[in-house]
Design a protein around this motif. Structure first.
Motif, PDB file in Angstrom:
ATOM      1  N   PRO A  77       0.824  -1.212   0.000  1.00 59.01           N
ATOM      2  CA  PRO A  77       0.000   0.000   0.000  1.00 59.01           C
ATOM      3  C   PRO A  77       0.860   1.264   0.000  1.00 59.01           C
ATOM      4  CG  PRO A  77      -0.751  -1.556   1.670  1.00 59.01           C
ATOM      5  CD  PRO A  77       0.558  -2.073   1.171  1.00 59.01           C
ATOM      6  N   ALA A  78       0.413   2.277  -0.723  1.00 63.47           N
ATOM      7  CA  ALA A  78       1.091   3.580  -0.748  1.00 63.47           C
ATOM      8  C   ALA A  78       0.516   4.437   0.370  1.00 63.47           C
ATOM      9  CB  ALA A  78       0.892   4.258  -2.099  1.00 63.47           C
ATOM     10  N   VAL A  79       1.370   4.872   1.275  1.00 64.09           N
ATOM     11  CA  VAL A  79       0.871   5.612   2.441  1.00 64.09           C
ATOM     12  C   VAL A  79       0.198   6.918   2.037  1.00 64.09           C
ATOM     13  CG1 VAL A  79       3.059   6.823   2.869  1.00 64.09           C
ATOM     14  CG2 VAL A  79       1.476   6.372   4.767  1.00 64.09           C
ATOM     15  N   ARG A  81      -1.851  -4.903   6.759  1.00 58.49           N
ATOM     16  CA  ARG A  81      -2.094  -6.249   7.276  1.00 58.49           C
ATOM     17  C   ARG A  81      -2.669  -7.171   6.196  1.00 58.49           C
ATOM     18  NH1 ARG A  81      -3.643  -3.324  11.969  1.00 58.49           N
ATOM     19  NH2 ARG A  81      -5.840  -3.374  11.350  1.00 58.49           N
ATOM     20  N   ASP A  82      -3.584  -6.643   5.392  1.00 57.37           N
ATOM     21  CA  ASP A  82      -4.151  -7.455   4.298  1.00 57.37           C
ATOM     22  C   ASP A  82      -3.068  -7.856   3.302  1.00 57.37           C
ATOM     23  OD1 ASP A  82      -6.637  -7.210   5.453  1.00 57.37           O
ATOM     24  OD2 ASP A  82      -7.323  -5.610   4.106  1.00 57.37           O
ATOM     25  N   HIS A  83      -2.190  -6.909   2.989  1.00 57.35           N
ATOM     26  CA  HIS A  83      -1.091  -7.187   2.055  1.00 57.35           C
ATOM     27  C   HIS A  83      -0.150  -8.250   2.625  1.00 57.35           C
ATOM     28  CE1 HIS A  83       2.138  -6.643  -0.797  1.00 57.35           C
ATOM     29  NE2 HIS A  83       2.964  -6.259   0.161  1.00 57.35           N
ATOM     30  N   LEU A  84       0.153  -8.151   3.910  1.00 53.84           N
ATOM     31  CA  LEU A  84       1.039  -9.130   4.536  1.00 53.84           C
ATOM     32  C   LEU A  84       0.389 -10.508   4.565  1.00 53.84           C
ATOM     33  CD1 LEU A  84       2.363  -7.014   7.546  1.00 53.84           C
ATOM     34  CD2 LEU A  84       3.487  -7.409   5.351  1.00 53.84           C
ATOM     35  N   ALA A  85      -0.911 -10.544   4.812  1.00 51.64           N
ATOM     36  CA  ALA A  85      -1.625 -11.827   4.806  1.00 51.64           C
ATOM     37  C   ALA A  85      -1.569 -12.468   3.422  1.00 51.64           C
ATOM     38  CB  ALA A  85      -3.076 -11.619   5.235  1.00 51.64           C
ATOM     39  N   GLU A  86      -1.706 -11.650   2.376  1.00 54.44           N
ATOM     40  CA  GLU A  86      -1.602 -12.176   1.011  1.00 54.44           C
ATOM     41  C   GLU A  86      -0.209 -12.717   0.743  1.00 54.44           C
ATOM     42  OE1 GLU A  86      -2.979  -9.886  -2.257  1.00 54.44           O
ATOM     43  OE2 GLU A  86      -4.665  -9.033  -1.155  1.00 54.44           O
ATOM     44  N   MET A  87       0.805 -11.989   1.214  1.00 59.32           N
ATOM     45  CA  MET A  87       2.178 -12.467   1.044  1.00 59.32           C
ATOM     46  C   MET A  87       2.352 -13.839   1.687  1.00 59.32           C
ATOM     47  SD  MET A  87       4.557  -9.090   1.761  1.00 59.32           S
ATOM     48  CE  MET A  87       6.046 -10.104   1.683  1.00 59.32           C
ATOM     49  N   MET A 105      -3.035   0.951   8.009  1.00 60.96           N
ATOM     50  CA  MET A 105      -2.581  -0.199   8.778  1.00 60.96           C
ATOM     51  C   MET A 105      -3.378  -1.454   8.410  1.00 60.96           C
ATOM     52  SD  MET A 105      -1.966   1.774  12.435  1.00 60.96           S
ATOM     53  CE  MET A 105      -2.068   0.277  13.396  1.00 60.96           C
ATOM     54  N   ARG A 106      -4.682  -1.311   8.166  1.00 62.35           N
ATOM     55  CA  ARG A 106      -5.486  -2.455   7.724  1.00 62.35           C
ATOM     56  C   ARG A 106      -5.028  -2.944   6.356  1.00 62.35           C
ATOM     57  NH1 ARG A 106      -9.838   0.583   9.917  1.00 62.35           N
ATOM     58  NH2 ARG A 106     -10.355   1.373   7.823  1.00 62.35           N
TER      59      ARG A 106
END
Length: 218
Positions: free
Chosen positions: A5-7, A37-43, A33-34
């Protein structure tokens, strides 16, 4: 797999420094932040290991802290014409090593030169407040170089933390002065320092055991 995500998408520049604008900022930080977390879960689902996920999480918070610093600095200079003193933000602990797990504290050191300046106070207050309001767990210290060194002389945990400090935002010269002082004052004899660290690790293992399950979980 999604891109990080782009801050700037979630945390735009504030048009005005008002309570309403601060509430919008908090909402934007929470949304960012959500998305992280979604991006990290996909990773993780795609097969990335813990090291890669922690690295991506640390980098995401790097971008957020820098964004919040820019906004705090801008709001200060919009109200004041004076320079306001030198200030820098550093990551410490696992965040400094870019090993910050999901849900870990965001460990920060706010450095200032000499006496606490109005700019340093504004930055420390605004950055922490934005993170707290968004639900982040923040572990932060606000200290001068001299205060940091004095604490580290007597506290092994504090000494270990600042040895790995990593620059995030603010005055890079101030951070350079800090790291130089740390090397000269805290570890003038590198071999002796390594021996002390090894001895402390042995004492900890003797007291608590070598299994990670006997230590407090993160």
């Amino acid at each position: 797999m999604s891109v990080a995500p782009a801050v700037e998408t979630f945390v735009p520049e504030l048009a005005k420094d008002t309570p309403e604008a601060q509430a919008e900022l908090s909402a934007g930080v929470r949304a960012y932040m959500r998305a992280v977390r979604d991006h990290l879960a996909e990773m993780h689902t795609a097969g990335e290991g813990g090291e890669a996920v922690n690295l991506a999480n640390s980098d995401a918070y790097d971008r957020l802290i820098r964004r919040l610093y820019e906004m705090a600095e801008s709001s200060y200079f919009a109200e004041n014409r004076e320079l306001g003193g030198r200030v820098a933000i550093a990551a410490v602990g696992g965040f400094a090593r870019r090993e910050m797990s999901v849900g870990s504290d965001v460990d920060l050191l706010f450095l200032f030169a000499g006496e606490m300046s109005p700019l340093a106070a504004r930055v420390a207050e605004r950055v922490q407040q934005a993170l707290w309001d968004a639900g982040a767990k923040v572990g932060a210290s606000v200290r001068s170089i001299e205060e940091s060194l004095a604490l580290a002389q007597d506290d092994v945990s504090a000494r270990t933390a600042i040895l790995t400090a990593r620059f995030l935002a603010g005055d890079p010269t101030l951070f350079h002065d800090f790291t130089t002082a740390v090397r000269e004052k805290l570890i003038p004899d590198v071999e002796a320092f390594v021996r002390d660290q090894y001895q402390l690790m042995g004492e900890r293992h003797t007291k608590l055991g070598e299994s990670l399950y006997l230590l407090q979980p993160n």
